[in-house]
Design an enzyme around this catalytic site. Structure first.
Site, PDB file in Angstrom:
ATOM      1  N   SER A 175    -115.346  37.960  -5.310  1.00 49.17           N
ATOM      2  CA  SER A 175    -115.318  39.375  -4.927  1.00 49.17           C
ATOM      3  C   SER A 175    -114.588  39.534  -3.601  1.00 49.17           C
ATOM      4  CB  SER A 175    -116.736  39.919  -4.775  1.00 49.17           C
ATOM      5  OG  SER A 175    -116.679  41.231  -4.237  1.00 49.17           O
ATOM      6  N   TYR A 229    -125.180  38.925  -1.373  1.00 50.10           N
ATOM      7  CA  TYR A 229    -124.142  38.935  -2.425  1.00 50.10           C
ATOM      8  C   TYR A 229    -122.834  38.337  -1.895  1.00 50.10           C
ATOM      9  CZ  TYR A 229    -120.767  40.781  -5.799  1.00 50.10           C
ATOM     10  OH  TYR A 229    -119.749  40.903  -6.728  1.00 50.10           O
TER      11      TYR A 229
HETATM   12  P1  NAP Z   1    -121.896  43.854 -15.159  1.00 55.08           P
HETATM   13  O1  NAP Z   1    -121.247  45.053 -15.766  1.00 55.08           O
HETATM   14  O2  NAP Z   1    -123.248  43.998 -14.564  1.00 55.08           O
HETATM   15  O3  NAP Z   1    -121.942  42.667 -16.224  1.00 55.08           O
HETATM   16  C1  NAP Z   1    -122.525  41.444 -15.814  1.00 55.08           C
HETATM   17  C2  NAP Z   1    -122.439  40.437 -16.931  1.00 55.08           C
HETATM   18  O4  NAP Z   1    -123.055  39.217 -16.463  1.00 55.08           O
HETATM   19  C3  NAP Z   1    -123.191  40.873 -18.175  1.00 55.08           C
HETATM   20  O5  NAP Z   1    -122.475  40.460 -19.310  1.00 55.08           O
HETATM   21  C4  NAP Z   1    -124.501  40.083 -18.060  1.00 55.08           C
HETATM   22  O6  NAP Z   1    -125.098  39.767 -19.336  1.00 55.08           O
HETATM   23  C5  NAP Z   1    -124.004  38.806 -17.423  1.00 55.08           C
HETATM   24  N1  NAP Z   1    -125.078  38.031 -16.813  1.00 55.08           N
HETATM   25  C6  NAP Z   1    -125.952  38.408 -15.842  1.00 55.08           C
HETATM   26  N2  NAP Z   1    -126.813  37.402 -15.586  1.00 55.08           N
HETATM   27  C7  NAP Z   1    -126.474  36.388 -16.414  1.00 55.08           C
HETATM   28  C8  NAP Z   1    -126.979  35.086 -16.644  1.00 55.08           C
HETATM   29  N3  NAP Z   1    -128.039  34.604 -15.959  1.00 55.08           N
HETATM   30  N4  NAP Z   1    -126.388  34.309 -17.585  1.00 55.08           N
HETATM   31  C9  NAP Z   1    -125.339  34.769 -18.292  1.00 55.08           C
HETATM   32  N5  NAP Z   1    -124.802  35.982 -18.117  1.00 55.08           N
HETATM   33  C10 NAP Z   1    -125.365  36.777 -17.194  1.00 55.08           C
HETATM   34  O7  NAP Z   1    -120.980  43.224 -13.993  1.00 55.08           O
HETATM   35  P2  NAP Z   1    -119.439  43.495 -13.589  1.00 55.08           P
HETATM   36  O8  NAP Z   1    -119.400  44.623 -12.648  1.00 55.08           O
HETATM   37  O9  NAP Z   1    -118.584  43.491 -14.785  1.00 55.08           O
HETATM   38  O10 NAP Z   1    -119.181  42.162 -12.721  1.00 55.08           O
HETATM   39  C11 NAP Z   1    -118.722  40.968 -13.335  1.00 55.08           C
HETATM   40  C12 NAP Z   1    -118.377  39.942 -12.267  1.00 55.08           C
HETATM   41  O11 NAP Z   1    -117.412  40.495 -11.378  1.00 55.08           O
HETATM   42  C13 NAP Z   1    -119.558  39.524 -11.393  1.00 55.08           C
HETATM   43  O12 NAP Z   1    -119.450  38.149 -11.068  1.00 55.08           O
HETATM   44  C14 NAP Z   1    -119.382  40.377 -10.149  1.00 55.08           C
HETATM   45  O13 NAP Z   1    -119.992  39.780  -9.025  1.00 55.08           O
HETATM   46  C15 NAP Z   1    -117.880  40.406 -10.053  1.00 55.08           C
HETATM   47  N6  NAP Z   1    -117.355  41.565  -9.292  1.00 55.08           N
HETATM   48  C16 NAP Z   1    -117.593  42.836  -9.716  1.00 55.08           C
HETATM   49  C17 NAP Z   1    -117.071  43.893  -8.994  1.00 55.08           C
HETATM   50  C18 NAP Z   1    -117.280  45.329  -9.410  1.00 55.08           C
HETATM   51  O14 NAP Z   1    -117.005  46.222  -8.574  1.00 55.08           O
HETATM   52  N7  NAP Z   1    -117.721  45.597 -10.635  1.00 55.08           N
HETATM   53  C19 NAP Z   1    -116.318  43.650  -7.835  1.00 55.08           C
HETATM   54  C20 NAP Z   1    -116.101  42.339  -7.429  1.00 55.08           C
HETATM   55  C21 NAP Z   1    -116.628  41.297  -8.180  1.00 55.08           C
HETATM   56  P3  NAP Z   1    -126.238  40.714 -19.986  1.00 55.08           P
HETATM   57  O15 NAP Z   1    -125.628  42.081 -20.052  1.00 55.08           O
HETATM   58  O16 NAP Z   1    -126.467  40.133 -21.326  1.00 55.08           O
HETATM   59  O17 NAP Z   1    -127.399  40.644 -19.063  1.00 55.08           O
END
Ligand code: NAP
Length: 248
Positions: free
Chosen positions: A141, A154
Site C-alpha cells: 500500500s 496497517y
Molecule cells: P477487500 O475488498 O476487503 O477484499 C479483501 C479480500 O481479502 C477478500 O477477498 C477477502 O476474502 C480476502 N481475505 C481477507 N482475509 C483473508 C484471509 N485470512 N485469507 C484469505 N483471504 C482473505 O480489500 P481490497 O480493498 O480489495 O484490498 C485488497 C488488497 O489491497 C489488500 O492487501 C489491501 O491492503 C490492499 N490495498 C487496498 C487499498 C484500497 O484502497 N482498497 C489500497 C492499498 C492497498 P473474503 O471476502 O472471503 O473474506
C-alpha cells in the site's frame, strides 16, 4: 498469443475488490486462475463464472492464508487442478484504522496475521512449486509513505511486507523466481466501502492529494500485476511499483 498463455496463477483474496480485478485480468491475459477466498464463497464463485463466461479457466478455493495448513492446501489445489504453478499474487489483506490510544493486541495480531504471516505462509507453500520464470507479486500500500493518521498498524504490516519482499527477491533470485510489490493508493472496493472510507473525509483528503485527480479502481491495479506476472517483466525483481495516480 496472450502474455500469460499456459501460466497458472493463484490470487489470494480474489472474491472481491482488487483481488477480483487481478484474477479477471490474469485470466483475460491467458492464465488459468485459482480464485482464493476466506469466507465470501458467493463472491469467489461470481468471479470464476465471469472468467469462464469470457472463455478463461478458473476455480474457487477457500483458504484462510494465515493458517499454514490452509495456505498449503490452497497451493496444492492449484497444482492438482492445473498441473503447475507460475504466479502467486499475495493480495489478501485487511485494514482497520485505530489511533494510538485505540490500538489493541487483537487489532495488531489480526492485521499482522493476515497481511504479513499470510503472505509468508502462501509464499512458502508456493515456492516449492514455482519453477524458473515464476513470479510473486505482493500487494502492499502507498500508505507506507502517505502516512495517513490512524493507520499505524496497517502501515506497519505493509512496511514489513515491502521489507520481506526485498529479502525474498534476493533469496529466490538464484532459482529465477521474481518477487515484486505493487503499492496501490486509495482504491474503491468492497473493503474500503465496509471500512467507511468511501465517501469519508479520509477519501476526500486522499483524492485531493492525488495528482491524477480521482480515486483508483481495481482495474488500475490489475494491469500492473498482469505485466509483472508476465515475461515482459523478466528483468524486474525486488521492485516496488506505486500505482496511485501519483500520490506519494
Ligand atoms: P477487500 O475488498 O476487503 O477484499 C479483501 C479480500 O481479502 C477478500 O477477498 C477477502 O476474502 C480476502 N481475505 C481477507 N482475509 C483473508 C484471509 N485470512 N485469507 C484469505 N483471504 C482473505 O480489500 P481490497 O480493498 O480489495 O484490498 C485488497 C488488497 O489491497 C489488500 O492487501 C489491501 O491492503 C490492499 N490495498 C487496498 C487499498 C484500497 O484502497 N482498497 C489500497 C492499498 C492497498 P473474503 O471476502 O472471503 O473474506
Amino acid at each position: 498469443m496472450s502474455k500469460l498463455d499456459g501460466k497458472v496463477a493463484v490470487v489470494t483474496g480474489a472474491s472481491k475488490g482488487i483481488g477480483a480485478g487481478i484474477a479477471k485480468s490474469l485470466a483475460a491475459n491467458g492464465a488459468a486462475v485459482v480464485v482464493n477466498y476466506a469466507s465470501s464463497k458467493a463472491g469467489a464463485d461470481a468471479v470464476v463464472e465471469a472468467i469462464i463466461a469470457a472463455g478463461g479457466k478458473a476455480i474457487a478455493v477457500q483458504a484462510d492464508v494465515s493458517k499454514a495448513e490452509q495456505a498449503q492446501d490452497l497451493i496444492e489445489a492449484a497444482v492438482k487442478q492445473f498441473g503447475r504453478l507460475d504466479v502467486l499474487v499475495n493480495n489478501s489483506g485487511i485494514y482497520e484504522f485505530a489511533s494510538i490510544e485505540e490500538i489493541t493486541e487483537q487489532h495488531y495480531r489480526r492485521l499482522f496475521d493476515v497481511n504479513v504471516l499470510g503472505v509468508l505462509l502462501a509464499t512458502q507453500a508456493a515456492a516449492k512449486h514455482l519453477g524458473e520464470a515464476g513470479s510473486i507479486i505482493n500487494i502492499s500500500s502507498a500508505i507506507t509513505h502517505v502516512h495517513t493518521p490512524t493507520a499505524a498498524v496497517y502501515a506497519g504490516t505493509k512496511g514489513a511486507l515491502n521489507a520481506i519482499s526485498g529479502v525474498l527477491a534476493n533469496e529466490l533470485a538464484p532459482r529465477r523466481i521474481r518477487v515484486n510489490v505493487v503499492s496501490p493508493g486509495f482504491v474503491v472496493t468492497e473493503g474500503t466501502h465496509a471500512a467507511g472510507v468511501v465517501g469519508s473525509d479520509m477519501e476526500a483528503g486522499l483524492v485531493a492529494q492525488t495528482p491524477l485527480g480521482r480515486a483508483g479502481q481495481p482495474d488500475d491495479i490489475a494491469g500492473v500485476v498482469a505485466f509483472l506476472a508476465s515475461d515482459e517483466a523478466r528483468w524486474l525483481t525486488g521492485e516496488v511499483i506505486t500505482a496511485s495516480g501519483g500520490i506519494r
